[in-house]
Scaffold this motif. Structure first.
Motif, PDB file in Angstrom:
ATOM      1  N   ASN A   1      54.443  40.300  29.566  1.00  0.00           N
ATOM      2  CA  ASN A   1      53.101  40.379  30.204  1.00  0.00           C
ATOM      3  C   ASN A   1      53.315  40.659  31.789  1.00  0.00           C
ATOM      4  O   ASN A   1      54.102  40.184  32.418  1.00  0.00           O
ATOM      5  N   ARG A   2      52.172  41.252  32.371  1.00  0.00           N
ATOM      6  CA  ARG A   2      52.076  41.146  33.541  1.00  0.00           C
ATOM      7  C   ARG A   2      50.858  40.236  33.900  1.00  0.00           C
ATOM      8  O   ARG A   2      49.931  40.007  33.160  1.00  0.00           O
ATOM      9  N   VAL A   3      50.840  39.802  35.049  1.00  0.00           N
ATOM     10  CA  VAL A   3      49.533  38.668  35.613  1.00  0.00           C
ATOM     11  C   VAL A   3      48.429  39.718  36.320  1.00  0.00           C
ATOM     12  O   VAL A   3      48.659  40.480  37.055  1.00  0.00           O
ATOM     13  N   ASP A   4      47.494  39.122  35.786  1.00  0.00           N
ATOM     14  CA  ASP A   4      46.028  39.919  36.333  1.00  0.00           C
ATOM     15  C   ASP A   4      45.513  38.677  37.605  1.00  0.00           C
ATOM     16  O   ASP A   4      45.317  37.471  37.194  1.00  0.00           O
ATOM     17  N   MET A   5      45.791  38.917  38.808  1.00  0.00           N
ATOM     18  CA  MET A   5      45.604  38.177  39.726  1.00  0.00           C
ATOM     19  C   MET A   5      44.043  37.596  39.836  1.00  0.00           C
ATOM     20  O   MET A   5      43.657  36.746  40.139  1.00  0.00           O
ATOM     21  N   ALA A   6      43.138  38.544  39.260  1.00  0.00           N
ATOM     22  CA  ALA A   6      41.679  38.212  39.375  1.00  0.00           C
ATOM     23  C   ALA A   6      41.483  37.147  38.261  1.00  0.00           C
ATOM     24  O   ALA A   6      40.458  36.235  38.673  1.00  0.00           O
ATOM     25  N   LYS A   7      42.284  37.257  36.980  1.00  0.00           N
ATOM     26  CA  LYS A   7      42.017  36.144  36.070  1.00  0.00           C
ATOM     27  C   LYS A   7      42.538  34.580  36.587  1.00  0.00           C
ATOM     28  O   LYS A   7      41.657  33.877  36.442  1.00  0.00           O
ATOM     29  N   VAL A   8      43.660  35.019  37.530  1.00  0.00           N
ATOM     30  CA  VAL A   8      44.124  33.792  37.854  1.00  0.00           C
ATOM     31  C   VAL A   8      43.158  32.973  38.945  1.00  0.00           C
ATOM     32  O   VAL A   8      43.020  31.864  38.958  1.00  0.00           O
ATOM     33  N   ALA A   9      42.697  33.806  39.756  1.00  0.00           N
ATOM     34  CA  ALA A   9      41.708  33.516  40.787  1.00  0.00           C
ATOM     35  C   ALA A   9      40.414  32.790  40.133  1.00  0.00           C
ATOM     36  O   ALA A   9      40.143  31.807  40.554  1.00  0.00           O
ATOM     37  N   ALA A  10      40.054  33.745  39.163  1.00  0.00           N
ATOM     38  CA  ALA A  10      38.783  32.894  38.036  1.00  0.00           C
ATOM     39  C   ALA A  10      39.250  31.520  37.444  1.00  0.00           C
ATOM     40  O   ALA A  10      38.463  30.571  37.739  1.00  0.00           O
ATOM     41  N   ALA A  11      40.495  31.406  36.908  1.00  0.00           N
ATOM     42  CA  ALA A  11      40.778  30.276  36.531  1.00  0.00           C
ATOM     43  C   ALA A  11      40.887  28.942  37.191  1.00  0.00           C
ATOM     44  O   ALA A  11      40.784  27.921  37.274  1.00  0.00           O
ATOM     45  N   LEU A  12      41.658  29.227  38.463  1.00  0.00           N
ATOM     46  CA  LEU A  12      41.628  28.199  39.683  1.00  0.00           C
ATOM     47  C   LEU A  12      40.590  28.167  40.437  1.00  0.00           C
ATOM     48  O   LEU A  12      40.336  27.082  41.192  1.00  0.00           O
ATOM     49  N   MET A  13      39.642  29.043  40.671  1.00  0.00           N
ATOM     50  CA  MET A  13      38.582  29.140  41.367  1.00  0.00           C
ATOM     51  C   MET A  13      38.711  29.122  42.873  1.00  0.00           C
ATOM     52  O   MET A  13      38.001  28.464  43.795  1.00  0.00           O
ATOM     53  N   PHE A  14      39.759  29.845  43.185  1.00  0.00           N
ATOM     54  CA  PHE A  14      40.250  30.225  44.655  1.00  0.00           C
ATOM     55  C   PHE A  14      40.905  31.376  44.472  1.00  0.00           C
ATOM     56  O   PHE A  14      41.732  31.771  43.517  1.00  0.00           O
ATOM     57  N   HIS A  15      41.161  32.065  45.785  1.00  0.00           N
ATOM     58  CA  HIS A  15      41.670  33.506  46.034  1.00  0.00           C
ATOM     59  C   HIS A  15      43.267  33.407  45.918  1.00  0.00           C
ATOM     60  O   HIS A  15      43.749  32.237  46.589  1.00  0.00           O
TER      61      HIS A  15
END
Length: 157
Positions: A67-81
């Motif tokens: 898989n590749r990482v979706d940075m928007a999903k990471v930001a949403a999971a952590l609640m920071f950019h």
């Protein structure tokens, strides 16, 4: 440097009560494809560690090798950019070179996210501090070892 990095991972595994399952592969395990070929597993069973940055804080995303990482999903999971990190910064803050970043034993403790997709496997293999070392574990142990958050962070498609 890799000898010290591998020993740091070995020490972190022992401290967490995890068996020493580190194996060395002289031909290299720098990429998920190389690691899967060395270990003899599916590329999806490689838990690849990718470091991003949130300001000066490292963010470690552990994702299936397929898989590749979706940075928007990471930001949403952590609640920071989060943004991409360059190799020199990754080495400085984690103590690991790209291709050998382990999910534990970092010089600077990162915020950690584990991709939900890893949890469909009984066993996974992760980098153990160098581009020639991996260790075998389970997704549940990886979550425990890393102190991470479990979330869907893979790129769709």
């Amino acid at each position: 440097m890799s000898g010290g990095s591998v020993e740091r991972v070995r020490t972190a595994l022992a401290a967490a009560g995890h068996a020493d399952t580190i194996s060395a592969f002289p031909d290299g395990t720098r990429s998920a494809v190389e690691a899967a070929a060395a270990v003899g597993c599916d590329v999806a069973q490689i838990a690849k560690s990718i470091v991003f940055r949130a300001g000066e804080r490292p963010v470690l995303v552990v994702v299936s090798g397929a898989n590749r990482v979706d940075m928007a999903k990471v930001a949403a999971a952590l609640m920071f950019h989060v943004k991409r990190a360059d190799g020199a910064w990754v080495r400085e803050v984690t103590g690991f070179a790209i291709g050998g970043v382990a999910p534990l034993g970092h010089l600077t403790p990162p915020a950690v996210v584990l991709d939900e997709d890893l949890f469909r496997f009984d066993r996974v293999w992760a980098a153990a501090g160098s581009p020639m070392h991996v260790f075998e574990t389970t997704p549940a142990d990886l979550l425990r070892l890393s102190g991470g958050l479990r979330a869907d962070v893979r790129e769709a498609g």
